[in-house]
Design a protein around this motif. Structure first.
Motif, PDB file in Angstrom:
ATOM      1  N   GLU A  16       0.826  -1.200   0.000  1.00 40.85           N
ATOM      2  CA  GLU A  16       0.000   0.000   0.000  1.00 40.85           C
ATOM      3  C   GLU A  16       0.863   1.254   0.000  1.00 40.85           C
ATOM      4  O   GLU A  16       0.528   2.260  -0.651  1.00 40.85           O
ATOM      5  CB  GLU A  16      -0.929  -0.006   1.210  1.00 40.85           C
ATOM      6  CG  GLU A  16      -2.079  -0.986   1.081  1.00 40.85           C
ATOM      7  CD  GLU A  16      -2.980  -0.635  -0.099  1.00 40.85           C
ATOM      8  OE1 GLU A  16      -3.636   0.433  -0.047  1.00 40.85           O
ATOM      9  OE2 GLU A  16      -3.013  -1.412  -1.079  1.00 40.85           O
ATOM     10  N   LEU A  17       1.975   1.208   0.717  1.00 41.26           N
ATOM     11  CA  LEU A  17       2.886   2.355   0.723  1.00 41.26           C
ATOM     12  C   LEU A  17       3.406   2.614  -0.692  1.00 41.26           C
ATOM     13  O   LEU A  17       3.414   3.763  -1.167  1.00 41.26           O
ATOM     14  CB  LEU A  17       4.052   2.092   1.675  1.00 41.26           C
ATOM     15  CG  LEU A  17       5.171   3.138   1.679  1.00 41.26           C
ATOM     16  CD1 LEU A  17       4.630   4.517   2.039  1.00 41.26           C
ATOM     17  CD2 LEU A  17       6.287   2.728   2.639  1.00 41.26           C
ATOM     18  N   ARG A  19       2.028   1.737  -3.519  1.00 42.73           N
ATOM     19  CA  ARG A  19       0.933   2.169  -4.391  1.00 42.73           C
ATOM     20  C   ARG A  19       0.635   3.656  -4.205  1.00 42.73           C
ATOM     21  O   ARG A  19       0.517   4.410  -5.187  1.00 42.73           O
ATOM     22  CB  ARG A  19      -0.311   1.333  -4.117  1.00 42.73           C
ATOM     23  CG  ARG A  19      -1.489   1.663  -5.032  1.00 42.73           C
ATOM     24  CD  ARG A  19      -2.637   0.688  -4.804  1.00 42.73           C
ATOM     25  NE  ARG A  19      -3.270   0.899  -3.519  1.00 42.73           N
ATOM     26  CZ  ARG A  19      -4.231   1.811  -3.306  1.00 42.73           C
ATOM     27  NH1 ARG A  19      -4.639   2.606  -4.311  1.00 42.73           N
ATOM     28  NH2 ARG A  19      -4.787   1.926  -2.123  1.00 42.73           N
ATOM     29  N   HIS A  20       0.530   4.080  -2.956  1.00 45.29           N
ATOM     30  CA  HIS A  20       0.227   5.487  -2.695  1.00 45.29           C
ATOM     31  C   HIS A  20       1.388   6.392  -3.094  1.00 45.29           C
ATOM     32  O   HIS A  20       1.170   7.521  -3.574  1.00 45.29           O
ATOM     33  CB  HIS A  20      -0.124   5.678  -1.216  1.00 45.29           C
ATOM     34  CG  HIS A  20      -1.484   5.197  -0.845  1.00 45.29           C
ATOM     35  ND1 HIS A  20      -2.639   5.864  -1.196  1.00 45.29           N
ATOM     36  CD2 HIS A  20      -1.886   4.096  -0.152  1.00 45.29           C
ATOM     37  CE1 HIS A  20      -3.699   5.211  -0.730  1.00 45.29           C
ATOM     38  NE2 HIS A  20      -3.261   4.133  -0.094  1.00 45.29           N
ATOM     39  N   ARG A  21       2.614   5.906  -2.907  1.00 44.17           N
ATOM     40  CA  ARG A  21       3.773   6.708  -3.309  1.00 44.17           C
ATOM     41  C   ARG A  21       3.769   6.928  -4.816  1.00 44.17           C
ATOM     42  O   ARG A  21       3.981   8.063  -5.294  1.00 44.17           O
ATOM     43  CB  ARG A  21       5.065   6.012  -2.870  1.00 44.17           C
ATOM     44  CG  ARG A  21       6.324   6.713  -3.361  1.00 44.17           C
ATOM     45  CD  ARG A  21       7.583   5.993  -2.924  1.00 44.17           C
ATOM     46  NE  ARG A  21       7.692   4.627  -3.427  1.00 44.17           N
ATOM     47  CZ  ARG A  21       8.046   4.315  -4.674  1.00 44.17           C
ATOM     48  NH1 ARG A  21       8.284   5.276  -5.581  1.00 44.17           N
ATOM     49  NH2 ARG A  21       8.147   3.040  -5.035  1.00 44.17           N
ATOM     50  N   ASN A  23       1.220   6.702  -6.851  1.00 42.89           N
ATOM     51  CA  ASN A  23       0.082   7.542  -7.230  1.00 42.89           C
ATOM     52  C   ASN A  23       0.383   9.023  -7.009  1.00 42.89           C
ATOM     53  O   ASN A  23      -0.171   9.894  -7.696  1.00 42.89           O
ATOM     54  CB  ASN A  23      -1.164   7.145  -6.435  1.00 42.89           C
ATOM     55  CG  ASN A  23      -1.742   5.817  -6.892  1.00 42.89           C
ATOM     56  OD1 ASN A  23      -1.411   5.324  -7.978  1.00 42.89           O
ATOM     57  ND2 ASN A  23      -2.610   5.236  -6.088  1.00 42.89           N
ATOM     58  N   ALA A  24       1.246   9.298  -6.014  1.00 39.58           N
ATOM     59  CA  ALA A  24       1.637  10.677  -5.735  1.00 39.58           C
ATOM     60  C   ALA A  24       2.824  11.126  -6.590  1.00 39.58           C
ATOM     61  O   ALA A  24       3.324  12.240  -6.417  1.00 39.58           O
ATOM     62  CB  ALA A  24       1.985  10.826  -4.250  1.00 39.58           C
ATOM     63  N   GLU A  46       8.685  -0.849   1.938  1.00 34.43           N
ATOM     64  CA  GLU A  46       7.799  -1.386   0.891  1.00 34.43           C
ATOM     65  C   GLU A  46       7.990  -2.886   0.705  1.00 34.43           C
ATOM     66  O   GLU A  46       7.046  -3.601   0.332  1.00 34.43           O
ATOM     67  CB  GLU A  46       8.062  -0.649  -0.422  1.00 34.43           C
ATOM     68  CG  GLU A  46       7.613   0.810  -0.389  1.00 34.43           C
ATOM     69  CD  GLU A  46       7.888   1.561  -1.675  1.00 34.43           C
ATOM     70  OE1 GLU A  46       7.428   2.713  -1.787  1.00 34.43           O
ATOM     71  OE2 GLU A  46       8.560   0.995  -2.580  1.00 34.43           O
ATOM     72  N   ASP A  61       1.179   9.267   6.351  1.00 33.49           N
ATOM     73  CA  ASP A  61      -0.233   9.615   6.175  1.00 33.49           C
ATOM     74  C   ASP A  61      -0.394  11.078   5.788  1.00 33.49           C
ATOM     75  O   ASP A  61      -1.229  11.421   4.939  1.00 33.49           O
ATOM     76  CB  ASP A  61      -1.022   9.340   7.464  1.00 33.49           C
ATOM     77  CG  ASP A  61      -1.373   7.873   7.637  1.00 33.49           C
ATOM     78  OD1 ASP A  61      -1.712   7.222   6.626  1.00 33.49           O
ATOM     79  OD2 ASP A  61      -1.317   7.378   8.776  1.00 33.49           O
ATOM     80  N   LEU A  64       1.105  11.557   2.073  1.00 35.21           N
ATOM     81  CA  LEU A  64       0.364  10.829   1.045  1.00 35.21           C
ATOM     82  C   LEU A  64      -1.139  11.030   1.158  1.00 35.21           C
ATOM     83  O   LEU A  64      -1.901  10.506   0.331  1.00 35.21           O
ATOM     84  CB  LEU A  64       0.711   9.340   1.112  1.00 35.21           C
ATOM     85  CG  LEU A  64       2.191   9.009   0.877  1.00 35.21           C
ATOM     86  CD1 LEU A  64       2.452   7.527   1.108  1.00 35.21           C
ATOM     87  CD2 LEU A  64       2.608   9.412  -0.540  1.00 35.21           C
ATOM     88  N   GLN A  65      -1.582  11.758   2.207  1.00 35.98           N
ATOM     89  CA  GLN A  65      -2.998  12.066   2.403  1.00 35.98           C
ATOM     90  C   GLN A  65      -3.850  10.792   2.416  1.00 35.98           C
ATOM     91  O   GLN A  65      -4.815  10.642   1.669  1.00 35.98           O
ATOM     92  CB  GLN A  65      -3.487  13.038   1.324  1.00 35.98           C
ATOM     93  CG  GLN A  65      -2.745  14.365   1.329  1.00 35.98           C
ATOM     94  CD  GLN A  65      -3.261  15.345   0.282  1.00 35.98           C
ATOM     95  OE1 GLN A  65      -4.115  15.022  -0.519  1.00 35.98           O
ATOM     96  NE2 GLN A  65      -2.722  16.553   0.296  1.00 35.98           N
ATOM     97  N   THR A  66      -3.459   9.884   3.304  1.00 35.88           N
ATOM     98  CA  THR A  66      -4.129   8.574   3.376  1.00 35.88           C
ATOM     99  C   THR A  66      -5.058   8.441   4.573  1.00 35.88           C
ATOM    100  O   THR A  66      -5.413   7.329   4.977  1.00 35.88           O
ATOM    101  CB  THR A  66      -3.070   7.460   3.393  1.00 35.88           C
ATOM    102  OG1 THR A  66      -2.010   7.804   4.297  1.00 35.88           O
ATOM    103  CG2 THR A  66      -2.490   7.254   2.008  1.00 35.88           C
TER     104      THR A  66
END
Length: 277
Positions: A16-17, A19-21, A23-24, A46, A61, A64-66
Motif C-alpha cells: 500500500e505504501l 501504491r500510494h507513493r 500515485n503521488a 515497501e 499519512d 500521502l494524504q491517506t
C-alpha cells in the motif's frame, strides 16, 4: 497472530505504501526526504524488510494524504506484538474457551499475575529493554487477565507447583501481593486452584508448562512452551494424552482448601519478611 500471518500483513502495508507513493508521483528518495528517512529505508518498508517507527507512519499519512491508514495499521500490527508470535493464537483463543486449565512449575500463570509480578518477570527476561517495552508487555498480560472477571463458563482450573510459591519474584512485598491476589480469587470462587507440594515428588510436566482449553463448538487444544517457542496442539489423540497427564497432576496436588491454606501461609511469610526489610 502467527509469525507468517503478521509478515503477510506487513507486506500488505508495504504494498500500500508503494501504491500510494507511485500515485503521488514520488520516488523513494523524494518520499524519504519528506518523512526524514532515506530512500533506501522507504524501499525496505515497501518490501517489509524493515518496520517503520510510529512517527514515520504518521508522516506518511500526512504526505500521502491517506487519512490515517498507515498509522492505524501500524498500531494494530505493533499492538499484536505485546505477545510473542508463538503465543498470540493462545491469546485469541482464551476468551472463547469454556474451560481453561493451566499448569506452571516455576512462575505464576499469566492470567494470575499482578502488575508488579509481571513487571519483575518481564524485566528479568529483558534486562536491557526500555521502559516502554516493559510496560507494553505488562499491560498485555493484565489485559488477558480480564477474562477472569466473568470467567470461562466451566471455570479456570490452574495447578501450580509449590516452587511457584517459593520463587521470590520481585522480592517479598511483590510475592505477598501476588499470593494474596490468587488467594482472593480462590475465596471469591473465580478460580479453582491446586498446588502440587514438594512432598509429592516428581510429577508430569516438571520444568514445563501446559495449557488446556475446551470450547463449546470446537475440539479442545493443548499448548506447551519452550525457549522462545510454543506449540498449539489440536490433534485429538495428542490432546487426550496431555489431558490424561494433567489428571495425574490433579491426583498429586493438594485439595483446593489445603492449597489455599498453603498459599495464605506463604503470603504471610512474605509479608512478614517485607515488613522487616
Amino acid at each position: 497472530m502467527a509469525n507468517a500471518s503478521r509478515q503477510v500483513l506487513w507486506e500488505y502495508w508495504g504494498t500500500e505504501l508503494k501504491r500510494h507513493r507511485e500515485n503521488a508521483a514520488l520516488t523513494q528518495e523524494m518520499l524519504g526526504e519528506k518523512v526524514f528517512v532515506s530512500g533506501g529505508y522507504i524501499g525496505q518498508f515497501e518490501q517489509a524488510i524493515r518496520r517503520p517507527q510510529l512517527d514515520v507512519a504518521i508522516r506518511l499519512d500526512q504526505i500521502l494524504q491517506t487519512d490515517g491508514f498507515f498509522e492505524r495499521t501500524w498500531r494494530k500490527l505493533i499492538d499484536d506484538q505485546r505477545y510473542a508470535d508463538y503465543f498470540a493464537k493462545v491469546v485469541e483463543l482464551e476468551p472463547l474457551a469454556t474451560r481453561i486449565c493451566d499448569f506452571e512449575s516455576m512462575v505464576m500463570p499469566g492470567l494470575l499475575q499482578t502488575g508488579a509480578y509481571a513487571r519483575a518477570i518481564t524485566v528479568a527476561a529483558n534486562p536491557f529493554a526500555p521502559d516502554e517495552f516493559i510496560e507494553e508487555k505488562v499491560q498485555g498480560r493484565l489485559e488477558r487477565a480480564k477474562i477472569l472477571k466473568e470467567g470461562p463458563a466451566d471455570g479456570y482450573w490452574p495447578i501450580l507447583h509449590e516452587a511457584v510459591l517459593r520463587m521470590p519474584v520481585g522480592g517479598p512485598a511483590v510475592m505477598a501481593e501476588q499470593l494474596e491476589h490468587i488467594a482472593r480469587l480462590m475465596r471469591e470462587r473465580k478460580i479453582l486452584l491446586q498446588v502440587v507440594p514438594f512432598a509429592a515428588g516428581p510429577c508430569p510436566f516438571m520444568g514445563r508448562m501446559v495449557t488446556l482449553m475446551e470450547f463449546e463448538d470446537a475440539p479442545p487444544t493443548a499448548y506447551t512452551e519452550g525457549v522462545r517457542s510454543g506449540t498449539l496442539l489440536d490433534d485429538p489423540a495428542t490432546v487426550k494424552r496431555v489431558a490424561g497427564e494433567y489428571d495425574l497432576l490433579r491426583a498429586a496436588a493438594l485439595a483446593p482448601k489445603e492449597s489455599l491454606a498453603l498459599i495464605e501461609s506463604a503470603a504471610e511469610e512474605y509479608r512478614q519478611c517485607a515488613s522487616t526489610t
